[in-house]
Design a protein around this motif. Structure first.
Motif, mmCIF file in Angstrom:
data_model
loop_
_atom_site.group_PDB
_atom_site.id
_atom_site.type_symbol
_atom_site.label_atom_id
_atom_site.label_comp_id
_atom_site.label_asym_id
_atom_site.label_seq_id
_atom_site.Cartn_x
_atom_site.Cartn_y
_atom_site.Cartn_z
ATOM 1 N N ALA A 156 0.830 -1.214 0.000
ATOM 2 C CA ALA A 156 0.000 0.000 0.000
ATOM 3 C C ALA A 156 0.860 1.258 0.000
ATOM 4 O O ALA A 156 0.568 2.225 -0.725
ATOM 5 N N LEU A 157 1.933 1.254 0.777
ATOM 6 C CA LEU A 157 2.827 2.413 0.810
ATOM 7 C C LEU A 157 3.491 2.627 -0.546
ATOM 8 O O LEU A 157 3.544 3.757 -1.051
ATOM 9 N N CYS A 158 3.980 1.551 -1.146
ATOM 10 C CA CYS A 158 4.634 1.665 -2.452
ATOM 11 C C CYS A 158 3.660 2.159 -3.518
ATOM 12 O O CYS A 158 4.028 2.939 -4.403
ATOM 13 N N GLN A 159 2.404 1.729 -3.421
ATOM 14 C CA GLN A 159 1.402 2.174 -4.391
ATOM 15 C C GLN A 159 1.172 3.673 -4.290
ATOM 16 O O GLN A 159 1.059 4.366 -5.303
ATOM 17 N N VAL A 160 1.104 4.191 -3.096
ATOM 18 C CA VAL A 160 0.913 5.630 -2.911
ATOM 19 C C VAL A 160 2.103 6.401 -3.479
ATOM 20 O O VAL A 160 1.950 7.467 -4.078
ATOM 21 N N LEU A 161 3.303 5.838 -3.333
ATOM 22 C CA LEU A 161 4.507 6.551 -3.746
ATOM 23 C C LEU A 161 4.708 6.573 -5.254
ATOM 24 O O LEU A 161 5.087 7.607 -5.819
ATOM 25 N N VAL A 162 4.474 5.447 -5.950
ATOM 26 C CA VAL A 162 4.922 5.382 -7.346
ATOM 27 C C VAL A 162 3.893 4.874 -8.350
ATOM 28 O O VAL A 162 4.197 4.831 -9.546
ATOM 29 N N ARG A 163 2.696 4.501 -7.948
ATOM 30 C CA ARG A 163 1.798 3.870 -8.903
ATOM 31 C C ARG A 163 1.354 4.809 -10.016
ATOM 32 O O ARG A 163 0.904 4.365 -11.072
ATOM 33 N N ARG A 164 1.500 6.123 -9.828
ATOM 34 C CA ARG A 164 1.103 7.071 -10.871
ATOM 35 C C ARG A 164 2.208 7.313 -11.901
ATOM 36 O O ARG A 164 2.026 8.083 -12.831
ATOM 37 N N SER A 202 -1.288 2.615 -19.381
ATOM 38 C CA SER A 202 -1.368 3.966 -18.823
ATOM 39 C C SER A 202 -1.150 3.937 -17.315
ATOM 40 O O SER A 202 -1.588 3.013 -16.624
ATOM 41 N N PRO A 203 -0.467 4.966 -16.782
ATOM 42 C CA PRO A 203 -0.327 5.048 -15.327
ATOM 43 C C PRO A 203 -1.651 5.388 -14.669
ATOM 44 O O PRO A 203 -2.613 5.790 -15.337
ATOM 45 N N GLU A 204 -1.715 5.199 -13.368
ATOM 46 C CA GLU A 204 -2.912 5.554 -12.611
ATOM 47 C C GLU A 204 -3.190 7.047 -12.750
ATOM 48 O O GLU A 204 -2.265 7.866 -12.800
ATOM 49 N N THR A 205 -4.439 7.397 -12.827
ATOM 50 C CA THR A 205 -4.815 8.808 -12.959
ATOM 51 C C THR A 205 -5.473 9.287 -11.666
ATOM 52 O O THR A 205 -5.787 8.505 -10.781
ATOM 53 N N GLY A 206 -5.686 10.582 -11.618
ATOM 54 C CA GLY A 206 -6.338 11.154 -10.443
ATOM 55 C C GLY A 206 -5.323 11.684 -9.458
ATOM 56 O O GLY A 206 -4.196 11.204 -9.353
ATOM 57 N N CYS A 207 -5.713 12.697 -8.743
ATOM 58 C CA CYS A 207 -4.832 13.318 -7.762
ATOM 59 C C CYS A 207 -4.801 12.498 -6.471
ATOM 60 O O CYS A 207 -5.778 11.847 -6.109
ATOM 61 N N LEU A 208 -3.663 12.587 -5.808
ATOM 62 C CA LEU A 208 -3.513 11.912 -4.528
ATOM 63 C C LEU A 208 -4.353 12.653 -3.485
ATOM 64 O O LEU A 208 -4.265 13.870 -3.360
ATOM 65 N N GLU A 209 -5.171 11.925 -2.787
ATOM 66 C CA GLU A 209 -6.020 12.558 -1.775
ATOM 67 C C GLU A 209 -5.171 13.221 -0.700
ATOM 68 O O GLU A 209 -4.118 12.714 -0.324
ATOM 69 N N LYS A 210 -5.647 14.342 -0.243
ATOM 70 C CA LYS A 210 -4.913 15.089 0.774
ATOM 71 C C LYS A 210 -4.735 14.221 2.023
ATOM 72 O O LYS A 210 -5.670 13.652 2.542
ATOM 73 N N GLY A 211 -3.501 14.124 2.447
ATOM 74 C CA GLY A 211 -3.212 13.354 3.656
ATOM 75 C C GLY A 211 -3.082 11.864 3.435
ATOM 76 O O GLY A 211 -2.828 11.121 4.381
ATOM 77 N N ALA A 212 -3.234 11.403 2.158
ATOM 78 C CA ALA A 212 -3.179 9.958 1.891
ATOM 79 C C ALA A 212 -1.795 9.390 2.187
ATOM 80 O O ALA A 212 -1.661 8.307 2.779
ATOM 81 N N LEU A 213 -0.751 10.121 1.767
ATOM 82 C CA LEU A 213 0.611 9.634 2.013
ATOM 83 C C LEU A 213 0.905 9.562 3.506
ATOM 84 O O LEU A 213 1.466 8.576 3.998
ATOM 85 N N ARG A 214 0.492 10.619 4.216
ATOM 86 C CA ARG A 214 0.735 10.632 5.657
ATOM 87 C C ARG A 214 -0.002 9.490 6.348
ATOM 88 O O ARG A 214 0.546 8.804 7.219
ATOM 89 N N ARG A 274 1.714 6.310 8.237
ATOM 90 C CA ARG A 274 1.364 6.005 9.631
ATOM 91 C C ARG A 274 0.919 4.559 9.773
ATOM 92 O O ARG A 274 1.291 3.870 10.736
ATOM 93 N N ASP A 275 0.169 4.072 8.788
ATOM 94 C CA ASP A 275 -0.340 2.697 8.866
ATOM 95 C C ASP A 275 0.774 1.663 8.653
ATOM 96 O O ASP A 275 0.692 0.551 9.165
ATOM 97 N N SER A 276 1.801 2.059 7.883
ATOM 98 C CA SER A 276 2.863 1.096 7.564
ATOM 99 C C SER A 276 4.117 1.280 8.416
ATOM 100 O O SER A 276 5.138 0.643 8.165
ATOM 101 N N LYS A 277 4.041 2.127 9.432
ATOM 102 C CA LYS A 277 5.250 2.434 10.208
ATOM 103 C C LYS A 277 5.818 1.200 10.913
ATOM 104 O O LYS A 277 7.043 1.040 11.034
ATOM 105 N N TRP A 278 4.958 0.295 11.359
ATOM 106 C CA TRP A 278 5.446 -0.902 12.046
ATOM 107 C C TRP A 278 6.174 -1.825 11.072
ATOM 108 O O TRP A 278 7.167 -2.476 11.436
ATOM 109 N N ALA A 279 5.684 -1.886 9.822
ATOM 110 C CA ALA A 279 6.356 -2.709 8.817
ATOM 111 C C ALA A 279 7.709 -2.116 8.442
ATOM 112 O O ALA A 279 8.701 -2.836 8.302
ATOM 113 N N LEU A 280 7.765 -0.791 8.294
ATOM 114 C CA LEU A 280 9.021 -0.132 7.955
ATOM 115 C C LEU A 280 10.031 -0.206 9.098
ATOM 116 O O LEU A 280 11.242 -0.256 8.872
#
Length: 427
Positions: free
Chosen positions: A81-89, A200-212, A216-222
């Motif tokens: 999920a974290l990687c998708q937020v970072l680079v899927r677009r 085609s890459p994913e479209t649409g803007c990243l929702e505000k606060g989605a990365l944060r 936060r959700d993946s901090k234990w994995a990291l």
């Protein structure tokens, strides 16, 4: 070669080609070797016990169990999920996500098949849904899995450290840059494949606060690899103690933090981990007896002399070693191969003046590539079983990725700095 040499080698190959598991093939060849040399068979039992009584081997079940607990506890899902937020677009984004997530998970599991299973199970269906060809998606997950053999806590690095009597911590460091280079190469393959197939890459803007929120959700994995590896290199605990800490950490996060690990599942997870551990450790134990017989016959020295007699050109000999290891890795279990060929390679390395840590990295990377190479690569079988494709279909899509991995292998072989920079910097 003596009659005993022929019995050992021919007996092992015949048993292996007959379809017997590697551990039985090694055992049968060892028994034949003892009989022909008129050595009491009790020696086989003694060498098997001696081969299994190495303290550093205790790290293997710990890291295997840690990887399985983290996979069932939801950590691999959060890394994806974290990687998708970072680079899927980006162009080729989902392919890049697959490689990134596999690299993160490799720093937890230390196992190629476990990495392929954890990441492939999530990403292969997702990539297919977004227009990627199923054979390419499966091949990418298969090729990404062996990064787990290179990046710490690599189980093959632990085994090579025991064989060569070298620092496991230094070997861990030696695999980091090659693992990252292969990851970057596989990302480039994904990028060009997406361009070629017009995905085609994913479209649409990243929702505000989605990365944060995702961070936060993946901090234990990291935090898992940071704590485990930071503890090893900070002198807080040994690799064996780190594996035990990883089990406690994975159980705590899965049960009490993410609450995705059902306490009723722990028994089956432990059982599956014990089966994997038993397979690995039984091969190590029996291969040590086989290796002792080979050493007693002075076969490593004679083989090393034969290889060195071909040429005194270091570049050519290293190329020959790589070709041998790539071939062996494609047809044989890498742990058994390391133990059987270990003394030959160590002898050649010493005569050529190759740094033992650099040599260990070359050996492990070769056998990591073998995990994804037809016809017998373990990660290849895992990827095919997840996707439902035939091994042949996955193999046809693997060649560009194998090309990248072999290119990095050549860089590592002839530019020692790639593997030695981090160990020298931190020592």
């Amino acid at each position: 070669m003596s009659a005993t040499d022929w019995i050992l080698i021919a007996g092992f190959l015949f048993a292996l080609l007959s379809g017997l598991p590697v551990v039985f093939a090694l055992g049968i060849a060892s028994i034949l070797g003892l009989l022909i040399t008129d050595i009491d068979l009790i020696v086989l039992a003694q060498r098997v016990v001696a081969g299994s009584q190495v303290f550093s081997l205790l790290a293997i079940p710990g890291f295997i169990l840690t990887g399985n607990l983290m996979m069932h506890g939801g950590l691999s899902k959060r890394l994806v999920a974290l990687c998708q937020v970072l680079v899927r677009r980006m162009v080729g984004g989902l392919g890049i996500v697959t490689v990134m997530a596999a690299t993160f998970f490799a720093a937890i599991s230390g196992s190629a098949p476990a990495t392929t299973a954890a990441i492939g199970g999530i990403m292969i269906p997702e990539m297919e849904k977004r227009g990627w060809k199923k054979d390419f998606s499966t091949a990418l997950a298969t090729a990404s899995g062996p990064i787990g053999q290179m990046i710490p806590p690599s189980i093959p690095m632990i085994i090579w450290g025991i064989i060569a009597e070298e620092s496991i911590s230094d070997l861990f460091l030696a695999g980091i840059i090659p693992g990252i280079l292969i990851a970057l190469g596989l990302m480039m393959v994904s990028y060009f494949k997406a361009r070629k197939d017009d995905i085609s890459p994913e479209t649409g803007c990243l929702e505000k606060g989605a990365l944060r929120a995702t961070l936060r959700d993946s901090k234990w994995a990291l935090a898992a690899p940071l704590i485990i590896l930071g503890g090893i290199y900070g002198g807080i605990f040994t690799p064996t103690e780190a594996s035990a800490f990883g089990v406690v950490y994975a159980t705590f996060v899965g049960l009490l933090v993410h609450r995705e690990l059902d306490i009723r599942e722990i028994g089956s997870i432990v059982s599956a981990s014990m089966c994997t551990t038993a397979m690995v450790c039984s091969i190590i134990a029996v291969a040590s007896a086989f290796g002792w017989l080979i050493a007693m016959e002075r076969l490593p020295e004679r083989l090393a002399a034969a290889i060195l007699s071909v040429s005194d050109n270091k570049i050519l000999i290293l190329l020959m070693i790589n070709l041998l290891l790539l071939f062996v890795g494609a047809i044989m279990d890498n742990i058994a191969a390391m133990i059987i060929l270990g003394q030959v390679l160590i002898t050649i390395g010493a005569q050529l003046g190759i740094d033992p840590i650099h040599l260990g990295a070359i050996v492990v990377i070769n056998f990591a590539i073998g995990m994804a190479t037809p016809p017998f690569g373990y990660s290849l079988f895992v990827g095919a079983s997840i996707s439902g494709l035939k091994v042949e279909q996955v193999s046809n899509a693997l060649w560009p990725m194998l090309g990248v991995m072999i290119f990095v292998l050549m860089l590592v072989t002839y530019v020692p700095w790639i593997t030695l920079a981090l160990p020298q910097l931190l020592n």
